[in-house]
Design an enzyme around this catalytic site. Structure first.
Site: not given
Length: 131
Positions: A71, A109, A120-122
Site C-alpha cells: 500500500l 517514500s 506500507i509505503e509512506l
C-alpha cells in the site's frame, strides 16, 4: 465506464486487534465498526476494511492472505515527522527515503511493514501544499 476514485480496499489479516492497534497508534487512522461487527480503518474519505484470514465470507480475492499487500499512503506532513513518529513507536524503516513514481508525479517514500508483513509505503509529493 470510468472510475471516479477508490472508496475502500480490503486487507486480509491474521489478528484484527493487532492490525487495528498498529494502524491507529502508528498511522493515526480511526477504528471503525460497521455491518455485523466488521472492522475497518478510516482516514480522510477512505477506508481499509479488515477481513480475518480463515473467516472469509465471499466474494473475496482468489487467495486472501495476510501479508500479501503493498500500500502507498500519502502523508499529511513531512517525511521527517513521519520518521520521528516511526522511531517513537519502534517501527523500523525498511527502505527510504527514496524517490518513486506516484500516480501524479515523483514522490519520496519510506517503507515499513505492518504486523502481518504488508509493505506500507509512506509518501509525500515534494513541493505539494500541506493543505
Amino acid at each position: 465506464m470510468r472510475i471516479k476514485r477508490l472508496d475502500h480496499l480490503v486487507l486480509t489479516v491474521a489478528d484484527p486487534d493487532r492490525t487495528t492497534e498498529f494502524y491507529t497508534r502508528v498511522l493515526g487512522m480511526r477504528d471503525v465498526t460497521f455491518g455485523s461487527g466488521r472492522r475497518a480503518l478510516a482516514f480522510g474519505e477512505h477506508r481499509i476494511n479488515l477481513r480475518v484470514a480463515g473467516r472469509e465470507r465471499g466474494p473475496e480475492a482468489a487467495r486472501p492472505t495476510p501479508g500479501s499487500a503493498d500500500l502507498c499512503l500519502l502523508l499529511d506532513g513531512s517525511l521527517d515527522d513521519a520518521s520521528a513518529a516511526l522511531a517513537r513507536h519502534g517501527v523500523p524503516v525498511e527502505v527510504g527515503p527514496v524517490e518513486r513514481d506516484g500516480a501524479l508525479s515523483t514522490l519520496v517514500s519510506l517503507y515499513v511493514r505492518d504486523p502481518d508483513g504488508n509493505l506500507i509505503e509512506l509518501s509525500v509529493y515534494p513541493g505539494a501544499d500541506d493543505d
